[in-house]
Every structure is written in C-alpha cells, then in structure tokens.
Design an enzyme around this catalytic site. Structure first.
Site, mmCIF file in Angstrom:
data_model
loop_
_atom_site.group_PDB
_atom_site.id
_atom_site.type_symbol
_atom_site.label_atom_id
_atom_site.label_comp_id
_atom_site.label_asym_id
_atom_site.label_seq_id
_atom_site.Cartn_x
_atom_site.Cartn_y
_atom_site.Cartn_z
ATOM 1 N N HIS A 129 0.828 -1.240 -0.103
ATOM 2 C CA HIS A 129 -0.172 0.031 0.020
ATOM 3 C C HIS A 129 0.783 1.211 -0.217
ATOM 4 O O HIS A 129 0.604 2.178 -0.786
ATOM 5 C CB HIS A 129 -0.888 0.095 1.221
ATOM 6 C CG HIS A 129 -1.980 1.214 1.131
ATOM 7 N ND1 HIS A 129 -3.045 1.161 -0.183
ATOM 8 C CD2 HIS A 129 -2.135 2.068 1.964
ATOM 9 C CE1 HIS A 129 -3.683 2.224 0.279
ATOM 10 N NE2 HIS A 129 -3.169 2.938 1.451
ATOM 11 N N TYR A 133 4.704 0.777 4.657
ATOM 12 C CA TYR A 133 4.106 -0.220 5.213
ATOM 13 C C TYR A 133 4.382 -1.305 4.504
ATOM 14 O O TYR A 133 3.618 -2.131 3.687
ATOM 15 C CB TYR A 133 2.421 -0.141 5.084
ATOM 16 C CG TYR A 133 1.822 1.217 5.513
ATOM 17 C CD1 TYR A 133 2.262 1.529 7.138
ATOM 18 C CD2 TYR A 133 0.930 2.225 5.028
ATOM 19 C CE1 TYR A 133 1.793 2.499 7.560
ATOM 20 C CE2 TYR A 133 0.561 3.297 5.369
ATOM 21 C CZ TYR A 133 0.837 3.551 6.861
ATOM 22 O OH TYR A 133 0.209 4.726 7.468
ATOM 23 N N ASP A 140 -8.151 -0.155 0.634
ATOM 24 C CA ASP A 140 -8.161 1.007 -0.102
ATOM 25 C C ASP A 140 -7.315 1.224 -1.120
ATOM 26 O O ASP A 140 -7.614 1.704 -2.333
ATOM 27 C CB ASP A 140 -7.463 2.095 0.783
ATOM 28 C CG ASP A 140 -7.830 2.044 2.299
ATOM 29 O OD1 ASP A 140 -7.773 0.750 2.810
ATOM 30 O OD2 ASP A 140 -7.732 2.954 2.993
ATOM 31 N N ARG A 210 -15.230 2.291 5.938
ATOM 32 C CA ARG A 210 -14.570 2.942 4.642
ATOM 33 C C ARG A 210 -13.779 1.973 3.733
ATOM 34 O O ARG A 210 -13.907 2.012 2.764
ATOM 35 C CB ARG A 210 -14.066 4.299 4.890
ATOM 36 C CG ARG A 210 -13.785 4.879 3.525
ATOM 37 C CD ARG A 210 -13.753 6.489 3.816
ATOM 38 N NE ARG A 210 -12.363 6.891 4.679
ATOM 39 C CZ ARG A 210 -12.277 7.685 5.565
ATOM 40 N NH1 ARG A 210 -13.506 8.133 6.302
ATOM 41 N NH2 ARG A 210 -11.105 7.939 6.065
#
Length: 366
Positions: A129, A133, A140, A210
């Site tokens: 990502h 990370y 996402d 989300r």
C-alpha cells in the site's frame, strides 16, 4: 436559518458540490491545499460523475482548475512516488485530455502509470500500500490504483493493465475475505510483523466500513470499465453479487446506515459512519443497475440514501454539512477505529455522498 431541502438525488449531489465550491477555491485551496491527493480526488471524481449526468460545465471547469494548479504545461507535478494513494486523483486526467486535447494531461497520466513499474510487491506480486507499510496490502489500494489503471488501459490501449488490476483483486480476496461474514478485513501483512496482524492469517482484526466501501466502489467501477467479454469480468460480477448481500446483512435497521466497525453494531462505543455508508449505498445502487441484485438491494439502498439525507446539517450560509465522517485511518484494532475523530465535510465523505446520490437517481424514480 431555514434551508430548502433538496428533493431529488441529483439536487442533493448539486447542493453538496455547490456548497464546497462556495467554501473552497479549486486552485490552491481545496484541502489539503496545494497537494495532489486522493482526498481532493475522491470529491472531484464524484463531481465528475455529476458533471457527466447534468452537463454543467461549471463542474468540469472547477476540476480543471484543481488539476492545472498542480500540473504544469509539460505534465510535470509533485506527487508521492511510494504509495498507491497518489494514483487516485489521476482519474481526473483522462476526461480533461479527451475534452481539451492538451498533451500535458496524458504526460501526467503516463507518470502515474509508471509507478506500477517501481512499486514494491509481496512475494505473490501484490502491491504494497505504501513503502512505509512493508509487505502490506490494504483494501483502499484496490480502488486507488485499479480504477486509474483501467481508465488508462481504455484511453491509451494498454490492455495488459486489466489483468494486473484483476490479479490485485484476486490477491486481496484470497487473503482478506472472511467467508463467514462475506466482508473483507482492512489490511493484510504478509510478514505477520504488524501488532495488528493475525499470526495465522496476517489479517487485521476488524471490518472497517470505509475500507470495505473502497472495495465495493472498486468492484463497481471495474465492471463499468471492463468490456462485457473481458476475461475475469464474470468473476467480478459474481463477487459483487455476494458482496452486496453482506452489506444488506449488516445495515442498521433504525437509521439505514452502517457502523464504523461494520459487524459490531451492538457495541456501545461503535458509531454510524457516513463515508462508508455513502460508498455502500453507491455499491448497492450499481449492483441493481448491473442486474446483480434485486428488490432487497433496492430497499436497502433507498433506506441508506434516506438515512444519509436525514443526518445532513447546514451552516449559517445554508451550505451542506455532512457529519460523522471518520478521518484518515490506518489499520488497527477495534479501539483504533471507534476512537477515531469524526469530522464534517471531510472530502472522503462528501465525494462518496455525491457518487451515491448520482447513482441513486435511477432507484428513486421507480
């Protein structure tokens, strides 16, 4: 002050866009100011959907002002080169290139496309990502990189990007989907080094609204962008069909919205979150339009849409305020999600609200 409430989904979408346009100049003021960033990108992608629907040039002019403030005449611009998020706002470049013919928009898109050559990957080829990370895939990211890549493939003929995108989706589903709930975990750490990582699966422990909404948005827009006979399209359609059933299962009966941690609405410190709810309404509406969901999804989408319009607030100038939007959030445990600050008119939420309203127009007229 007394505000005349919009009556139709398109009127709600217009009110949301017009309110933020009244508050923020597109060039240099839309937060975070003077940055190529997915916050602005999500809002402006919602505005672009509205512009296509209502044929109002004001909206495309506003989008162009944002892009032109950051992209010079040669297609040069500053963007983060170590994260998938940087690609999302690139979705705005294709229609601008088509409408104006200016080569700078394609040059900028080419730079973003080149990120796919340099991004770090897991052992199976899944995109990290962000570089900070390591070994992690986040839900996402599928939306951030996938929709841009498919639009690039369609605009410029690089059809091989389609399989790259579909492969990323398969990896996320393989590692992050929970078959019991039908939901997907926010993140997966191949190295199992993060404090939140399950030592057996590598998954983060919770279903964050989300992030799951980004996944639904990605699936829906992939189906829009892939040709009917494209390899893998049928697999995506089947996945979306099952996914919407999971969304319906966890919708709050009283409000029509969804919780911050989707499957734990019985916890007192959990709360109903607006941006994820908007993305879920959008996904339900798209599934109905694709013929992948029936009356149960129509009812759920309408309840969600009506629930969102019920929580809308207004400022002293009569401008729309969408409350209860979670700020940007990393993967973590339950406490991490339920203690995140709530804000009004964060662009994550307003952009998702506009998208949901645009897609609900067909479901509110039947």
């Amino acid at each position: 002050m007394t505000v005349s409430r919009p009556e139709t989904p398109i009127q709600w979408a217009r009110k949301a866009c017009d309110s933020l346009m009244d508050i923020y100049a597109a060039a240099g003021n839309l937060p975070p100011a003077n940055r190529w960033h997915y916050h602005q990108g999500v809002f402006l992608c919602g505005m672009e959907l509205l512009a296509q629907t209502v044929q109002d040039n004001r909206y495309m002019e506003y989008i162009q002002q944002y892009v032109d403030n950051l992209v010079d005449d040669y297609g040069n611009f500053y963007f983060a080169r170590d994260e998938l998020d940087a690609m999302q706002a690139g979705q705005l470049l294709f229609r601008l290139h088509e409408q104006t013919g200016e080569p700078k928009y394609k040059a900028a898109a080419d730079k973003l496309r080149s990120l796919l050559l340099t991004l770090n990957r897991t052992s199976e080829g899944g995109f990290w990502h962000k570089d900070k990370y390591p070994n992690q895939m986040w839900l996402d990211g599928l939306y951030m990189v996938g929709v841009f890549s498919l639009k690039y493939a369609n605009a410029y003929g690089e059809i091989g990007l389609r399989e790259i995108v579909l492969y990323q989706e398969r990896l996320m589903r393989k590692h992050m989907k929970d078959e019991t709930t039908g939901l997907l975990y926010h993140a997966w750490d191949e190295s199992r080094q993060m404090p939140w990582a399950n030592p057996d699966t590598g998954c983060s422990p919770e279903f964050w609204s989300r992030s799951i909404g980004w996944y639904g948005l990605a699936l829906s827009q992939f189906l829009d962008l892939l040709p009917e006979d494209a390899p893998g399209r049928e697999e995506l359609a089947e996945e979306l069909q099952g996914f919407v059933q999971a969304l319906i299962r966890y919708q709050d009966g009283a409000s029509g919205l969804w919780y911050q941690v989707v499957n734990k609405g019985d916890q007192k410190d959990n709360w109903l979150e607006a941006s994820g709810s908007c993305l879920f309404v959008y996904t339900l509406a798209k599934a109905v339009q694709f013929g992948l969901a029936g009356e149960e999804a129509v009812i759920a989408a309408r309840r969600g849409y009506e629930g969102l319009t019920e929580i809308v607030e207004w400022d002293e100038q009569g401008r729309l305020l969408l409350p209860d939007i979670c700020i940007g959030t990393s993967a973590g445990d339950y406490e991490n999600y339920v203690t995140r600050p709530k804000v009004k008119n964060d662009l994550h939420g307003v952009g998702a609200f506009v998208m949901a309203c645009v897609e609900m127009r067909s479901l509110m007229t039947t």
